[in-house]
Enzyme design. Structure first.
Site, PDB file in Angstrom:
ATOM      1  N   CYS A 113      -0.661   0.241  -2.318  1.00  0.00           N
ATOM      2  CA  CYS A 113      -0.568   0.003  -0.872  1.00  0.00           C
ATOM      3  C   CYS A 113      -0.167  -1.424  -0.508  1.00  0.00           C
ATOM      4  O   CYS A 113       0.101  -1.707   0.661  1.00  0.00           O
ATOM      5  CB  CYS A 113      -1.894   0.370  -0.201  1.00  0.00           C
ATOM      6  SG  CYS A 113      -3.333  -0.481  -0.867  1.00  0.00           S
ATOM      7  N   HIS A 114      -0.110  -2.319  -1.464  1.00  0.00           N
ATOM      8  CA  HIS A 114       0.180  -3.732  -1.177  1.00  0.00           C
ATOM      9  C   HIS A 114       1.198  -4.234  -2.193  1.00  0.00           C
ATOM     10  O   HIS A 114       0.804  -4.777  -3.230  1.00  0.00           O
ATOM     11  CB  HIS A 114      -1.107  -4.540  -1.258  1.00  0.00           C
ATOM     12  CG  HIS A 114      -0.981  -5.961  -0.796  1.00  0.00           C
ATOM     13  ND1 HIS A 114      -0.600  -6.984  -1.633  1.00  0.00           N
ATOM     14  CD2 HIS A 114      -1.194  -6.535   0.402  1.00  0.00           C
ATOM     15  CE1 HIS A 114      -0.604  -8.128  -0.966  1.00  0.00           C
ATOM     16  NE2 HIS A 114      -0.963  -7.873   0.274  1.00  0.00           N
ATOM     17  N   PHE A 115       2.388  -4.066  -2.016  1.00  0.00           N
ATOM     18  CA  PHE A 115       3.141  -3.420  -0.941  1.00  0.00           C
ATOM     19  C   PHE A 115       3.884  -2.238  -1.528  1.00  0.00           C
ATOM     20  O   PHE A 115       4.209  -2.256  -2.705  1.00  0.00           O
ATOM     21  CB  PHE A 115       4.137  -4.402  -0.328  1.00  0.00           C
ATOM     22  CG  PHE A 115       3.496  -5.617   0.280  1.00  0.00           C
ATOM     23  CD1 PHE A 115       3.010  -5.580   1.579  1.00  0.00           C
ATOM     24  CD2 PHE A 115       3.357  -6.786  -0.454  1.00  0.00           C
ATOM     25  CE1 PHE A 115       2.433  -6.705   2.156  1.00  0.00           C
ATOM     26  CE2 PHE A 115       2.772  -7.911   0.112  1.00  0.00           C
ATOM     27  CZ  PHE A 115       2.302  -7.875   1.421  1.00  0.00           C
TER      28      PHE A 115
END
EC number: 4.2.1.59
Length: 170
Positions: free
Chosen positions: A68-70
């Protein structure tokens, strides 16, 4: 006699409140526990002679934050490495016999010169305690670094963590 190294299973027990007694310092549980083992902890070590902690985190491409990052550009959030250093200062205070629950209080300076990506194999945190206060106020002040595969990429000064009893937190 205090231990000078801790396994992942022992760190999980600390997260359940089983290491330093009820109401005292606890580590967070995974996924917020940001290291896999403490390889060295010393009451009088480090560059200031006030204490030293060294911990390791095995980096795997399937770690939760990489998804999720990124998206398409996976990198461990810098704040998680910083939080790991606060976690280690709090652990040191509990290990030293300080009562109360740990809370991060601040940091003087943070410098990032690299990043933790899925190709990194191991992160090493090194914490040098500068000041340890064990009175009504229980607080540790430390400098810390994060090494990724042997290269320093995060540097912090004046990490501050306090331990607080329920009465002090009210």
């Amino acid at each position: 006699m205090q231990k000078n190294a801790y396994t992942f299973e022992e760190l999980l027990a600390c997260g359940r409140g089983e290491m330093f007694g009820p109401g005292n310092a606890q580590l967070p549980a995974p996924p917020m526990l940001m290291f896999d083992r403490i390889v060295r902890i010393e009451a009088e070590g480090g560059k200031y002679g006030k204490g030293y902690v060294e911990a390791e985190f095995d980096i795997r491409p399937d770690l939760w934050f990489f998804d999720c990052h990124f998206i398409g550009d996976p990198v461990m959030p810098g704040c998680l490495g910083l939080d790991a250093m606060w976690q280690l200062v709090g652990f040191f205070l509990g290990w030293s016999g300080g009562p109360g629950r740990g809370r991060a209080l601040g940091v003087g300076e943070v410098k990032f010169t690299g990043q933790v990506t899925p190709d990194i194999k191991k992160v090493v945190y090194k914490i040098d305690l500068k000041r340890v206060i064990m009175r009504k106020l229980v607080m540790g002040i430390a400098d810390g670094v994060l090494e990724a595969d042997g290269k320093v990429i995060y540097e912090t000064s004046d990490l501050k963590v306090g331990l607080f009893t329920p009465e002090q937190m009210a």
